[in-house]
Design an enzyme around this catalytic site. Structure first.
Site, PDB file in Angstrom:
ATOM      1  CB  SER A 222      -0.854  -0.022   1.281  1.00 60.16           C
ATOM      2  OG  SER A 222      -1.465   1.214   1.495  1.00 60.16           O
TER       3      SER A 222
ATOM      4  CE1 TYR B 240      -4.061  -2.767   5.548  1.00 57.80           C
ATOM      5  CE2 TYR B 240      -3.448  -0.475   5.138  1.00 57.80           C
ATOM      6  CZ  TYR B 240      -3.764  -1.738   4.660  1.00 57.80           C
ATOM      7  OH  TYR B 240      -3.765  -1.971   3.307  1.00 57.80           O
TER       8      TYR B 240
ATOM      9  CE  LYS C  46      -1.556  -4.421   3.393  1.00 60.73           C
ATOM     10  NZ  LYS C  46      -1.873  -5.741   2.820  1.00 60.73           N
TER      11      LYS C  46
HETATM   12  P1  NAD Z   1     -11.063  -6.919   0.965  1.00 54.80           P
HETATM   13  O1  NAD Z   1     -11.304  -6.950   2.428  1.00 54.80           O
HETATM   14  O2  NAD Z   1     -12.204  -6.652   0.063  1.00 54.80           O
HETATM   15  O3  NAD Z   1     -10.381  -8.296   0.509  1.00 54.80           O
HETATM   16  C1  NAD Z   1      -9.541  -9.044   1.354  1.00 54.80           C
HETATM   17  C2  NAD Z   1      -9.997 -10.499   1.279  1.00 54.80           C
HETATM   18  O4  NAD Z   1      -9.142 -11.288   2.108  1.00 54.80           O
HETATM   19  C3  NAD Z   1     -11.422 -10.706   1.809  1.00 54.80           C
HETATM   20  O5  NAD Z   1     -12.142 -11.503   0.904  1.00 54.80           O
HETATM   21  C4  NAD Z   1     -11.215 -11.421   3.149  1.00 54.80           C
HETATM   22  O6  NAD Z   1     -12.299 -12.292   3.439  1.00 54.80           O
HETATM   23  C5  NAD Z   1      -9.923 -12.157   2.898  1.00 54.80           C
HETATM   24  N1  NAD Z   1      -9.124 -12.458   4.098  1.00 54.80           N
HETATM   25  C6  NAD Z   1      -8.756 -11.623   5.093  1.00 54.80           C
HETATM   26  N2  NAD Z   1      -7.994 -12.255   5.994  1.00 54.80           N
HETATM   27  C7  NAD Z   1      -7.834 -13.525   5.533  1.00 54.80           C
HETATM   28  C8  NAD Z   1      -7.135 -14.662   6.019  1.00 54.80           C
HETATM   29  N3  NAD Z   1      -6.444 -14.645   7.155  1.00 54.80           N
HETATM   30  N4  NAD Z   1      -7.200 -15.807   5.290  1.00 54.80           N
HETATM   31  C9  NAD Z   1      -7.911 -15.862   4.148  1.00 54.80           C
HETATM   32  N5  NAD Z   1      -8.582 -14.816   3.642  1.00 54.80           N
HETATM   33  C10 NAD Z   1      -8.558 -13.663   4.336  1.00 54.80           C
HETATM   34  O7  NAD Z   1      -9.880  -5.869   0.708  1.00 54.80           O
HETATM   35  P2  NAD Z   1      -9.319  -5.271  -0.656  1.00 54.80           P
HETATM   36  O8  NAD Z   1      -9.679  -3.845  -0.706  1.00 54.80           O
HETATM   37  O9  NAD Z   1      -9.678  -6.145  -1.787  1.00 54.80           O
HETATM   38  O10 NAD Z   1      -7.758  -5.369  -0.354  1.00 54.80           O
HETATM   39  C11 NAD Z   1      -6.986  -6.460  -0.758  1.00 54.80           C
HETATM   40  C12 NAD Z   1      -5.560  -6.271  -0.268  1.00 54.80           C
HETATM   41  O11 NAD Z   1      -5.054  -5.045  -0.788  1.00 54.80           O
HETATM   42  C13 NAD Z   1      -5.429  -6.181   1.242  1.00 54.80           C
HETATM   43  O12 NAD Z   1      -4.245  -6.844   1.632  1.00 54.80           O
HETATM   44  C14 NAD Z   1      -5.314  -4.691   1.501  1.00 54.80           C
HETATM   45  O13 NAD Z   1      -4.591  -4.413   2.669  1.00 54.80           O
HETATM   46  C15 NAD Z   1      -4.561  -4.233   0.269  1.00 54.80           C
HETATM   47  N6  NAD Z   1      -4.801  -2.816  -0.056  1.00 54.80           N
HETATM   48  C16 NAD Z   1      -6.078  -2.350  -0.208  1.00 54.80           C
HETATM   49  C17 NAD Z   1      -6.296  -1.001  -0.496  1.00 54.80           C
HETATM   50  C18 NAD Z   1      -7.681  -0.435  -0.646  1.00 54.80           C
HETATM   51  O14 NAD Z   1      -7.832   0.774  -0.561  1.00 54.80           O
HETATM   52  N7  NAD Z   1      -8.715  -1.248  -0.862  1.00 54.80           N
HETATM   53  C19 NAD Z   1      -5.192  -0.154  -0.653  1.00 54.80           C
HETATM   54  C20 NAD Z   1      -3.920  -0.664  -0.501  1.00 54.80           C
HETATM   55  C21 NAD Z   1      -3.726  -2.005  -0.198  1.00 54.80           C
HETATM   56  C1  WQD Z   2      -9.222   9.891   1.010  1.00 50.85           C
HETATM   57  C2  WQD Z   2      -9.396  11.389   1.262  1.00 50.85           C
HETATM   58  C3  WQD Z   2      -9.633  11.970   3.569  1.00 50.85           C
HETATM   59  C4  WQD Z   2     -13.449   9.901   4.146  1.00 50.85           C
HETATM   60  C5  WQD Z   2      -6.741   4.848   3.210  1.00 50.85           C
HETATM   61  C6  WQD Z   2      -5.690   4.094   3.972  1.00 50.85           C
HETATM   62  C7  WQD Z   2      -4.663   3.560   3.034  1.00 50.85           C
HETATM   63  C8  WQD Z   2      -5.290   2.773   1.884  1.00 50.85           C
HETATM   64  C9  WQD Z   2      -6.439   3.460   1.256  1.00 50.85           C
HETATM   65  C10 WQD Z   2      -5.158   0.449   2.340  1.00 50.85           C
HETATM   66  C11 WQD Z   2      -8.607  11.920   2.451  1.00 50.85           C
HETATM   67  C12 WQD Z   2     -10.909  12.281   2.811  1.00 50.85           C
HETATM   68  C13 WQD Z   2     -12.295  10.412   3.612  1.00 50.85           C
HETATM   69  C14 WQD Z   2     -14.488  10.792   4.530  1.00 50.85           C
HETATM   70  C15 WQD Z   2     -13.133  12.625   3.770  1.00 50.85           C
HETATM   71  N1  WQD Z   2      -5.817   1.515   2.320  1.00 50.85           N
HETATM   72  N2  WQD Z   2     -12.143  11.762   3.429  1.00 50.85           N
HETATM   73  N3  WQD Z   2     -14.296  12.128   4.329  1.00 50.85           N
HETATM   74  O1  WQD Z   2      -6.825   7.945   3.785  1.00 50.85           O
HETATM   75  O2  WQD Z   2      -5.915   8.106   1.427  1.00 50.85           O
HETATM   76  O3  WQD Z   2      -6.104   5.909   2.503  1.00 50.85           O
HETATM   77  O4  WQD Z   2      -7.334   3.947   2.256  1.00 50.85           O
HETATM   78  O5  WQD Z   2      -3.981   0.303   2.196  1.00 50.85           O
HETATM   79  O6  WQD Z   2      -3.822   2.767   3.803  1.00 50.85           O
HETATM   80  O7  WQD Z   2      -5.093   4.959   4.911  1.00 50.85           O
HETATM   81  O8  WQD Z   2      -8.175   7.074   1.806  1.00 50.85           O
HETATM   82  O9  WQD Z   2     -10.534   7.129   1.159  1.00 50.85           O
HETATM   83  O10 WQD Z   2      -9.939   7.176   3.613  1.00 50.85           O
HETATM   84  O11 WQD Z   2      -9.477   9.169   2.211  1.00 50.85           O
HETATM   85  O12 WQD Z   2     -13.016  13.839   3.628  1.00 50.85           O
HETATM   86  O13 WQD Z   2     -15.543  10.374   5.048  1.00 50.85           O
HETATM   87  O14 WQD Z   2     -10.776  11.625   1.574  1.00 50.85           O
HETATM   88  O15 WQD Z   2      -9.363  12.929   4.539  1.00 50.85           O
HETATM   89  O16 WQD Z   2      -8.185  13.214   2.121  1.00 50.85           O
HETATM   90  P1  WQD Z   2      -6.715   7.377   2.443  1.00 50.85           P
HETATM   91  P2  WQD Z   2      -9.604   7.579   2.219  1.00 50.85           P
END
Ligand code: NAD
Ligand code: WQD
Length: 331
Positions: A125, A149, A153
């Site tokens: 991330s 979190y 990572k």
């Molecule tokens: P999500 O929660 O929709 O998907 C994660 C999946 O993993 C789910 O289906 C959950 O049931 C499964 N899971 C969780 N723990 C598990 C375990 N111990 N064993 C087996 N399955 C398990 O999340 P997402 O948004 O699709 O994110 C996927 C990955 O990408 C995550 O690792 C997340 O940290 C990373 N990521 C997400 C974002 C974002 O904004 N969505 C941003 C950066 C990184």
């Molecule tokens: C985006 C912008 C908020 C909600 C987070 C995690 C990051 C990654 C993605 C997994 C910011 C603003 C948000 C609201 C708002 N996840 N905001 N009102 O913070 O960039 O990243 O999700 O890895 O680790 O930290 O994403 O969508 O929460 O926020 O004004 O109700 O929207 O302040 O500027 P962020 P976000």
């Protein structure tokens, strides 16, 4: 027949990646414990791609179960999405987050090693860039975090780097996602957060369908053109496609590479609200609220490395992200 194993494949990003992999002709196995997703998503993946998926309900922390999957299948690489992802929840329950994300990854890696499967693409991330690096974020910058979190990572990246340094057969790609939004054009799969969403896009979506009264904009006094926070939103389908390129890369190379998956363009909170209003035809009520703890003003990717080593770049703009996201939400 060689398969690609997708951990967390029923989740938001995983499900979109499964569709792209199936469309590209890969045979896949999904392993998910459904802690944040539903088995029905797997049926939808099959419907969209018109292909069959092998499914295991499995927790990555369960070494024996993960070994069973490797024992029953020929797996040439793993794309590892499985993990918990809510920043606030990770502060309230750090042990659960470290246990799930770090221990789950370690058990998976132990099983991979046992079965000599040494190719992995990992969901990292942009959060690993912490708060002190200048934008755009470049992959060689030092990593840090502000919450459990994020630290999970950072720790997993370290574990993978050390593993590939100790055994030159490993091929590892650490994909640092920026802010994925939107949905597959079919409107069948998308992001379905349970409870009140933490992230901006799903929150706006709930306001649009009248499930929430208004959006709280967290701060309008940042040093940005309109005062609201700027992020690098990326269409989840573009992000999913990046995994195909990363998979191809690890299958052909060894060592570890960290690569940003972003567009390189920043969009403010109010710009995203305006784009969503245009795409949906709905008025999004909002109020200016105090800054959210831990937020930074601006975050976007340097995209050169992704182009250079993965031959990948994002294609969709904010309007398409909103249109496709709205199609899923309004259905
Ligand atoms: P999500 O929660 O929709 O998907 C994660 C999946 O993993 C789910 O289906 C959950 O049931 C499964 N899971 C969780 N723990 C598990 C375990 N111990 N064993 C087996 N399955 C398990 O999340 P997402 O948004 O699709 O994110 C996927 C990955 O990408 C995550 O690792 C997340 O940290 C990373 N990521 C997400 C974002 C974002 O904004 N969505 C941003 C950066 C990184
Ligand atoms: C985006 C912008 C908020 C909600 C987070 C995690 C990051 C990654 C993605 C997994 C910011 C603003 C948000 C609201 C708002 N996840 N905001 N009102 O913070 O960039 O990243 O999700 O890895 O680790 O930290 O994403 O969508 O929460 O926020 O004004 O109700 O929207 O302040 O500027 P962020 P976000």
């Amino acid at each position: 027949m060689p398969h690609i194993m997708i951990t967390g494949g029923a989740g938001y990003i995983g499900s979109h990646t499964c569709v792209q992999l199936l469309n590209a002709g890969y045979d896949i196995i999904i392993a998910d414990n459904f802690s944040n997703s539903k088995p029905e998503v797997v049926e939808k993946i099959e419907r969209i791609s018109d292909k069959k998926v092998k499914l295991y309900e499995a927790d990555m922390r369960d070494f024996e179960k993960v070994c069973e999957i490797f024992g029953e299948n020929e797996i040439e690489a793993v794309i590892h999405f499985a993990g918990l992802k809510a920043v606030g929840e990770s502060c309230e329950n750090p042990l659960e987050y470290y246990h799930n994300n770090i221990c789950g990854t370690i058990e998976l890696l132990r099983a991979m090693k046992k079965y000599s499967c040494k190719k992995i693409v990992f969901s990292s991330s942009a959060t690993v860039y912490g708060t002190d690096n200048p934008v755009p974020y470049i992959e060689h910058y030092p990593t840090s975090a502000t919450n459990p979190y994020g630290y999970s990572k950072v720790a997993i990246e370290r574990i993978l780097i050390d593993l590939a340094a100790a055994d030159s057969e490993w091929g590892v790609c650490l994909l640092r996602y920026f802010n994925p939004i939107g949905a597959d054009e079919s409107g069948l799969i998308g992001e379905e957060p349970s409870g009140i969403p933490n992230n901006l896009f799903p929150y706006i979506a709930r306001v649009a369908i009248d499930k929430l009264s208004h959006l709280n904009v967290f701060g309008d006094d940042y040093d940005t053109p309109d005062g609201t926070g700027i992020r690098d939103y990326i269409h989840v389908v573009d992000l999913a496609k990046g995994h195909l390129n990363a998979l191809d890369y690890v299958l052909k190379n060894t060592g570890t590479q960290a690569v940003n998956l972003g567009t390189g363009k920043g969009t403010s909170v109010l710009e995203l609200v305006a784009a969503f209003e245009k795409a949906s035809g709905k008025k999004i009520e909002y109020k200016i609220a105090p800054r959210r703890a831990g937020d930074i003003a601006v975050c976007y990717a340097d995209t050169k490395k992704a182009k250079q080593i993965l031959n990948w770049q994002a294609e969709s703009d904010i309007d398409k992200m909103c249109t496709d996201g709205w199609r899923f939400i309004s259905a």
